[in-house]
Design a protein around this motif. Structure first.
Motif, PDB file in Angstrom:
ATOM      1  N   SER A 176       0.849  -1.035   0.018  1.00  0.00           N
ATOM      2  CA  SER A 176      -0.128  -0.955  -0.011  1.00  0.00           C
ATOM      3  C   SER A 176       0.766   1.464   0.524  1.00  0.00           C
ATOM      4  CB  SER A 176      -0.336   0.574   1.016  1.00  0.00           C
ATOM      5  OG  SER A 176      -0.096  -0.843   3.083  1.00  0.00           O
ATOM      6  N   THR A 187      -3.894   0.612  -3.459  1.00  0.00           N
ATOM      7  CA  THR A 187      -4.125   1.792  -2.393  1.00  0.00           C
ATOM      8  C   THR A 187      -4.500   2.931  -3.498  1.00  0.00           C
ATOM      9  OG1 THR A 187      -3.345   0.598  -0.293  1.00  0.00           O
ATOM     10  CG2 THR A 187      -3.266   2.842   0.072  1.00  0.00           C
ATOM     11  N   GLY A 190      -7.459   3.016  -4.942  1.00  0.00           N
ATOM     12  CA  GLY A 190      -8.953   4.107  -3.242  1.00  0.00           C
ATOM     13  C   GLY A 190      -8.974   5.450  -3.556  1.00  0.00           C
ATOM     14  N   LYS A 191      -7.455   5.593  -3.252  1.00  0.00           N
ATOM     15  CA  LYS A 191      -7.592   7.530  -2.925  1.00  0.00           C
ATOM     16  C   LYS A 191      -7.538   8.589  -4.565  1.00  0.00           C
ATOM     17  CE  LYS A 191      -3.570   9.069  -1.528  1.00  0.00           C
ATOM     18  NZ  LYS A 191      -4.011   9.937  -0.333  1.00  0.00           N
ATOM     19  N   SER A 194     -11.807   7.448  -3.904  1.00  0.00           N
ATOM     20  CA  SER A 194     -12.592   8.096  -3.252  1.00  0.00           C
ATOM     21  C   SER A 194     -12.207   9.923  -3.363  1.00  0.00           C
ATOM     22  CB  SER A 194     -11.825   8.149  -1.479  1.00  0.00           C
ATOM     23  OG  SER A 194     -10.585   8.652  -1.770  1.00  0.00           O
ATOM     24  N   PHE A 200     -14.946   8.498   1.332  1.00  0.00           N
ATOM     25  CA  PHE A 200     -14.157   7.743   1.790  1.00  0.00           C
ATOM     26  C   PHE A 200     -14.286   6.937   3.084  1.00  0.00           C
ATOM     27  CE2 PHE A 200     -13.722  12.526   1.086  1.00  0.00           C
ATOM     28  CZ  PHE A 200     -12.306  12.657  -0.290  1.00  0.00           C
ATOM     29  N   TYR A 204     -12.161   3.183   1.449  1.00  0.00           N
ATOM     30  CA  TYR A 204     -11.597   2.155   2.030  1.00  0.00           C
ATOM     31  C   TYR A 204     -12.129   1.206   2.985  1.00  0.00           C
ATOM     32  CZ  TYR A 204      -8.410   6.287   1.312  1.00  0.00           C
ATOM     33  OH  TYR A 204      -7.040   7.383   0.610  1.00  0.00           O
ATOM     34  N   LEU A 207     -11.594  -1.502   0.275  1.00  0.00           N
ATOM     35  CA  LEU A 207     -10.003  -1.779   0.115  1.00  0.00           C
ATOM     36  C   LEU A 207     -10.116  -2.514   1.009  1.00  0.00           C
ATOM     37  CD1 LEU A 207      -7.616  -0.930  -1.502  1.00  0.00           C
ATOM     38  CD2 LEU A 207      -7.753   0.896   0.624  1.00  0.00           C
TER      39      LEU A 207
END
Length: 251
Positions: A176, A187, A190-191, A194, A200, A204, A207
């Motif tokens: 990550s 990861t 995911g950022k 989001s 968010f 997460y 994730l």
């Protein structure tokens, strides 16, 4: 007012996160394999107490174990370009520093981090092998490499599988941090997701669920390998054979 928690956002994020799962698995697999090769080399060097090399390996392991992996990642990310620049200046080469793929920084960092930590695990496993068996193999004329391959490694593998399995799980979760070097893994994905939908927590959570499932799969594989490579207890085997024989006579 929008919903505080949107379960649909969790399930919609999972497929998008899985799109970059191969990147995370690639980092994990390559770093682990390369790390194990160097870990075995480091362990043998320290066990044989090779002059100079043994001290250098010990210093390297101490440095890696004494610094955070994210700092090591920053050092690699900035150090490799500096090394290439130095080589260009000293030897007149023309290596394109900007062409170095970000994945290389990540693989180098994680591979050597695993090598440093796993070398201690492998060294302990190798030293757990009965010395009498090693001496017997050497008395038959085997070289050290043959003894290592045929006697030491197979038995040490049984001891090393559990801690190496834990290291593999830690490595998977540690990937990550690859986004620090610009690698888009789960990861980082995911950022990105989001940041576009502002969900968010949901992203997460998705994730976390993926990492959790992957960890469970690895644990099941490790349990299988432990049973597969476990060495049966000769005393228990004798008792089982005796009980089986007695049972047959009693029938």
């Amino acid at each position: 007012m929008g919903e505080i928690f949107d379960i649909n956002a969790v399930f919609s994020a999972i497929p998008r996160l899985l799109e970059v799962l191969p990147v995370s698995l690639q980092i994990t697999a390559i770093s682990m394999v390369v790390g194990l090769v160097f870990a075995l080399l480091f362990a043998v060097i320290r066990m044989k107490k090779v002059p100079v090399l043994s001290q250098l390996v010990t210093l390297f392991i101490s440095f890696i174990r004494g610094t955070p992996i994210i700092v090591q990642l920053y050092l690699t990310y900035n150090g490799i370009p500096l090394l290439l620049k130095f080589i260009n200046q000293q030897y007149g080469t023309d290596y394109n520093i900007n062409a170095v793929p970000a994945m290389l920084f990540v693989l180098v960092t994680f591979a050597f981090n695993e090598a440093a930590y796993n070398s201690e695990t492998i060294r302990a496993a190798l030293q757990s092998v009965n010395k009498g068996q090693i001496e017997a193999a050497e008395s038959l004329g085997m070289t050290y490499l043959q003894v290592l391959k045929r006697v030491i490694v197979p038995q040490a593998l049984v001891v090393a599988i559990p801690p190496l399995g834990n290291a593999l799980i830690g490595l998977l979760k540690g990937t990550s941090l690859a986004f620090v070097a610009g690698v888009i893994e789960m990861t980082a994905q995911g950022k990105i997701i989001s940041g576009s939908n502002f969900r968010f927590f949901e992203v997460y959570l998705a994730l976390a669920l993926i990492y959790w499932v992957l960890t469970i799969i690895i644990e099941q594989i490790l349990r299988f390998l432990e049973k597969r490579f476990s060495i049966p207890d000769p005393v228990q085997q004798t008792m089982n054979r005796g009980w089986f024989s007695w049972g047959r006579r009693g029938i």
